[in-house]
Design an enzyme around this catalytic site. Structure first.
Site, PDB file in Angstrom:
ATOM      1  N   TYR A 127      39.018  46.509  52.996  1.00 27.45           N
ATOM      2  CA  TYR A 127      38.624  46.463  54.412  1.00 27.45           C
ATOM      3  C   TYR A 127      38.365  45.017  54.868  1.00 27.45           C
ATOM      4  O   TYR A 127      38.738  44.629  55.970  1.00 27.45           O
ATOM      5  CB  TYR A 127      37.384  47.333  54.591  1.00 27.45           C
ATOM      6  CG  TYR A 127      36.927  47.506  56.010  1.00 27.45           C
ATOM      7  CD1 TYR A 127      37.758  48.072  56.972  1.00 27.45           C
ATOM      8  CD2 TYR A 127      35.649  47.103  56.400  1.00 27.45           C
ATOM      9  CE1 TYR A 127      37.328  48.235  58.275  1.00 27.45           C
ATOM     10  CE2 TYR A 127      35.206  47.274  57.700  1.00 27.45           C
ATOM     11  CZ  TYR A 127      36.053  47.836  58.634  1.00 27.45           C
ATOM     12  OH  TYR A 127      35.616  47.992  59.923  1.00 27.45           O
ATOM     13  N   HIS A 228      23.998  51.219  38.952  1.00 27.93           N
ATOM     14  CA  HIS A 228      24.922  51.404  37.817  1.00 27.93           C
ATOM     15  C   HIS A 228      24.352  50.721  36.575  1.00 27.93           C
ATOM     16  O   HIS A 228      24.385  51.263  35.477  1.00 27.93           O
ATOM     17  CB  HIS A 228      26.310  50.828  38.125  1.00 27.93           C
ATOM     18  CG  HIS A 228      26.972  51.435  39.318  1.00 27.93           C
ATOM     19  ND1 HIS A 228      28.195  51.011  39.786  1.00 27.93           N
ATOM     20  CD2 HIS A 228      26.590  52.439  40.143  1.00 27.93           C
ATOM     21  CE1 HIS A 228      28.526  51.726  40.851  1.00 27.93           C
ATOM     22  NE2 HIS A 228      27.569  52.595  41.085  1.00 27.93           N
TER      23      HIS A 228
HETATM   24 FE    FE Z   1      29.632  49.603  39.086  1.00 25.70          FE
END
Ligand code: FE
Length: 344
Positions: A127, A228
């Site tokens: 994007y 994460h």
């Molecule tokens: Fe990641």
């Protein structure tokens, strides 16, 4: 294997990150690894899409001949070039390797969410490239053309051979350590170290009130990435509890060695990509910042710190400090239900 017909229920003590009870079905209960379920819910609450962020000011600044220097343009593009590879490598590792070997249903739930987030990140880079009218081929092929990016990615990908092998199975000391090494490399190093000089550069732009739409995209990405990383740290620490035999002193020394090698690759990346420094961040500052981050990663899995340096970019800690970020999630989460503006 077909599911066994039985009237016995799975006992919570059979639940393990790897080598646990059958995971043919995502049988969410009995739930043992609640950190994974919490991470899944946090990920959903933080949901965002790149197209929700305005890019008009960035487009004007990129087109203007007076706002950005040549060095800044180059830095912006190389950082983007690195990012395009990093999230896709992480996504492939989840889907093509790690997921298969994880036997905790709630961890699998989070990995499904994480995989989608990696796709959103790749979408964000696409994007930005599209909005600014950059040369897609130049940005997305950069990992083959810029040696410092290539070397970082190649370091990560060289660990694919173990657990990507279709014959690979956990359940032996050596293979369980291979699996653990995979989490160390992809989470602690890729998500925990290799993103960070690029993050610093992007927040450098933001602090100068330049390319603020792109920087906001990266802030959302960093918020996801810190989750994460947190999840990866939880995986490592939980496997250490569940299978203490894998965490040998040799293996610990191996992890420290991998982190030290990663620091050198990251420092080389920062110093070759930004040879004159950028926004007041010079070569020595980058080194110290990366060392500071690496020590935090080592400490998070109870390994000895190696560098013992102070954070030379204290303004970054507001954006990336994990413990602060935890507070941030606890206190601010409702404001981000559907991609509201970020404020740090
Ligand atoms: Fe990641």
């Amino acid at each position: 294997m077909p599911v066994k017909w039985t009237n016995e229920r799975i006992d919570i003590n059979q639940r393990r990150i790897i080598n646990g009870a059958d995971a043919d079905v995502i049988q969410l209960y009995p739930m043992k690894h609640t950190f994974a379920w919490d991470a899944y819910n946090t990920g959903n609450a933080n949901h965002w899409l790149p197209t929700e962020i305005g890019m008009q000011k960035d487009i004007e600044q990129w087109r203007s001949s007076t706002v950005l220097s040549e060095d800044e343009r180059r830095a912006f593009k190389v950082v983007l070039g690195f990012f395009t590879t990093a999230d896709s490598i992480a996504a492939n590792n989840i889907v093509l390797a790690a997921y298969k070997h994880v036997t905790s249903p709630e961890c699998r739930m989070y990995l499904l969410r994480q995989g989608y987030e990696e796709a959103i990140h790749t979408h964000a880079y696409q994007y930005i490239v599209e909005s600014l009218g950059l040369d897609e081929g130049e940005i997305f092929n950069m990992y083959r053309e810029v040696e410092a990016i290539y070397n970082k990615d190649n370091f990560i990908l060289s660990f694919n051979e173990g657990i990507f092998d279709p014959m690979f199975k956990t359940g032996m000391l050596e293979t369980d350590q291979k699996f653990l090494e995979n989490i160390v490399v992809f989470s602690l190093i890729m998500e925990g170290i290799f993103f960070y000089s690029a993050f610093a550069v992007m927040f450098g732009f933001q602090r100068q009130n330049k390319m603020v739409g792109s920087a906001e995209q990266i802030q959302y990405i960093m918020r996801d990435e810190s989750q994460h990383l947190n999840f990866g740290i939880n995986l490592i620490n939980t496997i250490k509890q569940e299978q203490p035999e894998v965490w040998t002193s040799e293996f610990q020394a191996h992890v420290v060695d991998l982190v030290r090698r990663a620091v050198e690759l990251e420092v080389t990346f920062a110093q070759t990509v930004f040879p004159k420094g950028i926004f007041g961040m010079n070569a020595e500052g980058f080194r110290q910042y990366i060392e500071y981050i690496a020590d935090r990663r080592l400490a998070s899995v109870a390994l000895p710190i190696q560098y013992d340096v102070v954070n030379p970019f204290p303004w970054m800690s507001e954006a990336v400090d994990l413990s602060k970020e935890k507070n941030f999630f606890e206190t601010r989460v409702t404001e981000y239900q559907v991609g509201g503006a970020l404020q740090w």
